[in-house]
Design a protein around this motif. Sequence first.
Motif, short mmCIF file in Angstrom:
data_model
loop_
_atom_site.label_atom_id
_atom_site.label_comp_id
_atom_site.label_asym_id
_atom_site.label_seq_id
_atom_site.Cartn_x
_atom_site.Cartn_y
_atom_site.Cartn_z
N LYS A 416 -9.44 0.74 -0.66
CA LYS A 416 -8.21 1.49 -0.43
C LYS A 416 -7.48 1.77 -1.75
O LYS A 416 -6.93 2.85 -1.98
CB LYS A 416 -7.30 0.68 0.52
CG LYS A 416 -6.25 1.52 1.18
CD LYS A 416 -5.47 0.71 2.21
CE LYS A 416 -4.16 1.42 2.52
NZ LYS A 416 -3.25 0.60 3.30
N LYS A 419 -9.08 4.57 -3.49
CA LYS A 419 -8.84 5.82 -2.76
C LYS A 419 -7.42 6.35 -3.06
O LYS A 419 -7.23 7.52 -3.37
CB LYS A 419 -9.02 5.56 -1.26
CG LYS A 419 -8.95 6.78 -0.41
CD LYS A 419 -10.21 6.90 0.46
CE LYS A 419 -10.51 8.35 0.84
NZ LYS A 419 -9.55 8.96 1.71
N LEU A 420 -6.43 5.46 -2.95
CA LEU A 420 -5.05 5.89 -3.18
C LEU A 420 -4.84 6.39 -4.61
O LEU A 420 -4.13 7.35 -4.85
CB LEU A 420 -4.07 4.75 -2.89
CG LEU A 420 -3.78 4.48 -1.42
CD1 LEU A 420 -2.94 3.21 -1.28
CD2 LEU A 420 -3.07 5.66 -0.77
N LEU A 421 -5.48 5.70 -5.55
CA LEU A 421 -5.29 6.07 -6.94
C LEU A 421 -6.21 7.22 -7.35
O LEU A 421 -5.98 7.86 -8.37
CB LEU A 421 -5.54 4.87 -7.85
CG LEU A 421 -4.53 3.72 -7.73
CD1 LEU A 421 -5.03 2.49 -8.46
CD2 LEU A 421 -3.17 4.14 -8.28
N ALA A 483 -6.27 16.66 -7.76
CA ALA A 483 -7.12 17.25 -6.72
C ALA A 483 -6.22 17.89 -5.66
O ALA A 483 -5.19 17.34 -5.30
CB ALA A 483 -7.98 16.17 -6.08
N LEU A 485 -4.97 19.15 -2.00
CA LEU A 485 -5.03 18.55 -0.67
C LEU A 485 -6.23 19.10 0.08
O LEU A 485 -6.59 20.26 -0.08
CB LEU A 485 -3.76 18.87 0.10
CG LEU A 485 -2.49 18.15 -0.36
CD1 LEU A 485 -1.27 18.84 0.21
CD2 LEU A 485 -2.53 16.69 0.04
N ASP B 222 -0.05 12.48 5.03
CA ASP B 222 -1.25 12.77 5.82
C ASP B 222 -2.18 11.56 5.69
O ASP B 222 -1.87 10.62 4.97
CB ASP B 222 -1.94 14.04 5.28
CG ASP B 222 -2.79 14.72 6.35
OD1 ASP B 222 -3.15 14.07 7.37
OD2 ASP B 222 -3.11 15.91 6.16
N GLY B 224 -5.17 9.75 4.05
CA GLY B 224 -5.98 9.87 2.84
C GLY B 224 -5.32 10.59 1.68
O GLY B 224 -6.01 11.08 0.78
N VAL B 225 -4.01 10.68 1.68
CA VAL B 225 -3.33 11.33 0.56
C VAL B 225 -3.12 10.30 -0.56
O VAL B 225 -2.75 9.17 -0.30
CB VAL B 225 -1.97 11.90 1.01
CG1 VAL B 225 -1.14 12.34 -0.17
CG2 VAL B 225 -2.21 13.07 1.95
N GLY B 226 -3.38 10.71 -1.79
CA GLY B 226 -3.25 9.78 -2.91
C GLY B 226 -2.68 10.44 -4.16
O GLY B 226 -2.21 11.59 -4.11
N VAL B 227 -2.75 9.70 -5.24
CA VAL B 227 -2.14 10.15 -6.50
C VAL B 227 -2.72 11.49 -7.01
O VAL B 227 -1.95 12.34 -7.48
CB VAL B 227 -2.27 9.05 -7.59
CG1 VAL B 227 -1.59 9.50 -8.87
CG2 VAL B 227 -1.67 7.75 -7.09
N HIS B 229 -3.58 14.07 -5.44
CA HIS B 229 -2.97 15.17 -4.71
C HIS B 229 -1.54 15.41 -5.20
O HIS B 229 -1.09 16.54 -5.31
CB HIS B 229 -2.97 14.87 -3.21
CG HIS B 229 -4.34 14.53 -2.70
ND1 HIS B 229 -4.65 13.30 -2.16
CD2 HIS B 229 -5.49 15.24 -2.69
CE1 HIS B 229 -5.94 13.27 -1.83
NE2 HIS B 229 -6.47 14.44 -2.14
N GLU B 305 -0.44 1.92 7.63
CA GLU B 305 -1.88 1.66 7.58
C GLU B 305 -2.66 2.94 7.89
O GLU B 305 -3.78 3.12 7.45
CB GLU B 305 -2.26 0.58 8.63
CG GLU B 305 -1.76 -0.81 8.29
CD GLU B 305 -2.32 -1.33 6.96
OE1 GLU B 305 -3.53 -1.16 6.71
OE2 GLU B 305 -1.52 -1.87 6.16
N SER B 308 -0.59 7.88 4.49
CA SER B 308 -0.03 7.68 3.16
C SER B 308 0.54 9.02 2.73
O SER B 308 0.32 10.03 3.38
CB SER B 308 -1.11 7.20 2.18
OG SER B 308 -2.15 8.15 2.10
N PHE B 310 2.81 11.33 -0.67
CA PHE B 310 3.44 11.32 -2.00
C PHE B 310 4.74 12.10 -1.93
O PHE B 310 4.95 12.91 -1.02
CB PHE B 310 2.51 11.90 -3.07
CG PHE B 310 2.16 13.36 -2.90
CD1 PHE B 310 3.05 14.36 -3.30
CD2 PHE B 310 0.93 13.74 -2.38
CE1 PHE B 310 2.72 15.70 -3.17
CE2 PHE B 310 0.60 15.07 -2.23
CZ PHE B 310 1.49 16.07 -2.63
#
Lengths: 806, 345
Positions: A416, A419-421, A483, A485, B222, B224-227, B229, B305, B308, B310
């Motif tokens: 995780k 993935k987040l980073l 990246a 969305l 949404d 699977g959204v992360g840094v 994006h 959970e 996520s 931004f």
Amino acid sequence: MKISLNWIGDFVDLSGVSAEKVSNLLSLHTAEVEGIEVYGEAIQDVVVGHVVACGQHPDAEKLSVTEVDFGGEENVAVVCGAPNVRVGLKIAFAPVGSSLPGDLKIKKAKLRGQESRGMICSERELEMSEEHDGIMELPEDAPIGVPLIDYLELRDHILELDNKSLTHRPDLWGHYGFARELSALLQRTLKPLPIDVAWPEAKSAWSVQRTDAEGCAVYSALEIELGGAPRNSNPFISRRLLAVGQRLVNDVVDLSNYVMLEIGQPTHAFDASTISGKAIEVRAAQEGESIVTLDGVDRALIPEDLVIADAKQAIALAGVMGGKHTEVSDTTERIVLEAAAFHATRVRRTAHRLALRSEASSRFEKTLDPAYAAEATARFCHLLLQDRPEAKILGVPSISAEPVADSIQLPLDPVKTSKLLGISLREEEMVSMLEGIGFSPVKKGEGYLVKVPSWRSTKDVTLPIDLVEEVGRMFGYDRIVPAALEAPVEVPVQQPQRLLARKLVNRLVLAHAAHETQSYSFLDCAWAERLGRKISDFERLDNPVLAEVSLIRRDPIPSLLEQAAGNLNEFGQGRLCEVAKGYEPQAGIEPLERRWLGVVEWGEKSLPKQGQESLFGRMRGLGEDLMRSVGVAKEQLSIQPQNAELTAPDWAHPVQTLHWSLGGQPLGWSTRVHPQLLRELDFGAHDCSILLFDLEALSVATQDRHPSFETPSRFPGIKVDVALALPDDKSYAEVEIALKKAGGKLLDSLELFDVYTGEGMADGQRSLAFRCLLRAADRTLSDKEEQKFLRKVDFAAIELGGNLRS
Amino acid sequence: MRDRLEALRRDGLAAVSESQDLDTLYGVESRLLGRTGALTAELKGLGKLSPEDRPVVGKLANEIKQALQGALDERRTAIESAELAADLAGEGLDPSLPGSNAPKGGVHPVLAIARELEDLFSSMGYVVWDGPEIETEVHNFDALNIPPDHPAREGHDTIWMDVEEGSARRCLRTHTSPVQVRALREFGAPLRVIAPGRVFRQEAQDATHDHTFHQMEGLVVDKGVGVPHMLHAMNSLLEGVFGRKLETRLRPGFFPFVEPGFELDARCPFCKDGCKVCKGSTWIELMPGGLVHPNVLIAAGLDPEEYSGFAFGLGLSRIAMLRYGINDIRWMMGGDLRFLEQFQA
Ligand SMILES: [Zn+2]
């Protein structure tokens, strides 16, 4: 905060790493570096000199005339006033042409008739310490002509950190915290902080009681016999402190500051002999209590303040400032060293209330690691004993503390996290990054359980997501690749009033030369009276920026009028518009919010008072055009003079006020501004009109309106000009209705082109002249039809009490 | 009659050659050949002549008519050529005289940028939303994971409303961030939203501070959204504002409602090797942002959970100052036409 790279170098080897590199590493991984200063630059011209001759000045008892060899082509004569100047001494010498701190330029000079070419410096003149009793004495083997900063290894780089970027990091308020970060980032060893002390066997005679336990998690007191009065700090400590901008006091206070700048933990030294009894209490201030602080000010306290007290009185304002009465002085023989963890918010509030924010209070505000107190006490003793072997520690520290909390353990999910980073890191890499900054991950199931070090536990790292941050910043956020969305783009929901407001502003700006403005939401209290309202009709501020400006506007007109008034000197006319929110209080519930479009136009008073050329008439025309731009024809609108059922806005002229509505939905007003209000706002020779639309109402009323196309007639129309002489109490509106009735379906358009009174007209009569266009869709109109129209107009005129003039 | 015709010819030709402009010439033409002209009258009189005279006089009359018509045409051409030549010679014309004053209107610079960004983000599927300027303490602070004793809540940072005893505290919103939770509560997830608007701080006014200024919030939530994006959205925004791609870098920043938190720096668009704007560093700090803090998602009724997101914040007033070189923030809310006039529609 300033940090010295030499100081960091005590704990992590920075050799081969430039200051720029360190600065970049910290900015990208830890906290923002705002600048790099090269310490020592200010004295880079100063060299090691040698006094080769020294004699009495012939005309001044206290001056000596010396000959100095400083490695130049020839020795120079220098007049010196220091008592300790003598032959053979190695000195710090500033030759002619050099400069000293404080922009002092050394020039050739004559002192009481004796030539002097240069200056022999004291430590204070070099900003190396407060020492100014005599010139600085260098060791005998100091090499002549070598720059002093090189010989003494004074050169240092000072990084200026943005304090705001450290607010969440209590561990970064001392050099050691930065050393820890750099050791991880450079992958070099972090040396432990030297804190070993040979503690005495004896028990301490002091007791500590935390009566206000919420205000103080740890309190440690330790009595130390100094073995001699406080004195100047040694050159090493002095230089370190001066380099990071810390003022020097005496070796005891300086050492306390040194430890604070190293660990981040403030300590405080009391003169032990001034404390009544040997029991120290940490308690809330009592009602009516006061204390004279170190700066000599008598300060009234409130129960939220936390104080340190002896048997008789408060002796310090906890975490903020010590008391004057217990201050360490020139004659102090024994001190009591305090190291504590005070409640962050209470320290902050007290410091703020008394305008006493200090290095210490700003650290306590960050919620320091309670373990720091013992560490700081030990470090202080370690350094003190190095410098003053004669000092004696009287017992072990007396400590009162909350039980040590279990360390925080947080789960780390490597998948995780990656993935987040948006990075790909192997588990081992994550683990080693975390270990580098003091975290302890242990494999557990799919992931890890990570023990958080105490210095990060007080508030910064408490949730699993906080570990993601630690991994991310150690990896380097600058290495993350953007990246788009992945989810497909959907047509977004629109706020209808927002679209409407935009259309109207466009129209105002492009077609009507209006300037869109933004004005403050606040109104001066004087506006309540100006508008004939009560203060309670407004939402009010509890702590306004300016005491009198404490109302929130109900609509944008008052602020637009203020802006118009402000422009009168430079602009005799103008048009401003604003899309703004207004608020009206509602008993017991949240205030009512309205969105408005406000337009204000000002011009010369000499303009006609009514009709199309008047400000009032222009505003009506402007409003009609705005409506047309959102799909509403003039004919569909109801634009009515004020009547008994409608209360005109507070700022409106009693007669020249029009209420606008559409299909029964009230939309707003166009008005001339009440002349009395204009007088109060100093409009002088200027007049002013207003348009105010409720955007919410307008968006409801104009929803789904689209103009529908009508095929123009292929047949020519007939233009007929008619002038009607009518009693002047007949309003234009009545006449228009009558003419439209007379014209029926054939009347294509009707335009008023002249209003006339005076010569040729009977008293109480006026002439209204219209240009009428008659047209049919299916034929060319005949002369007969024109005649018929004129007869009907004539008849209508008579019905209105007048006649057709032409 | 012959004599009258000859006289008409003589006088007519003279009148034609004396005509100096087209209006005069047109008058001559209608006097001679118009519906009620002299020659037309003569031609109408032909019928009264004897049959033997009629062809002869008729021929003469037609000859005269043609002669006059020819002279008229020739003269007209001559006058037209002369007029064209004179016009082209430009005698007495000063081409440097000023043009007419077209009406001037303009949009506020901050809102101009806000609207550009609204269009840009709308095209990427973002809802444009807003929230009240008088905000509840819950939305402005609590829901944003700002601790109860955080200094930002105190009166030296926040402008509080005077509320009835016992009712919940309200303030002028100190940031556009409360719209994060408001929009999530309105639309749920997934969501893309921006929220431009005015915000307030308890702040004394000077060249770089005002108690009222403009911000724009951005939020995406949404699965699977992360840094990466967030970085993409921020870069797109800057490209929109400055009209070209700028090199950017992320570094740590701290804000209670995001974790991790960032500051985005961009390469100074105004210089190559350091200037006043970037204080010589070639980087300027432009936008804070971060991943939405789990506590904020919870406050918005979402499961951290599962989702996520931004968020980022743009200082619209500051960006406008940078883009237009405005040296004092107090111009923004002053309504001075000397300021407003410089910004076009
Ligand atoms: Zn620059």
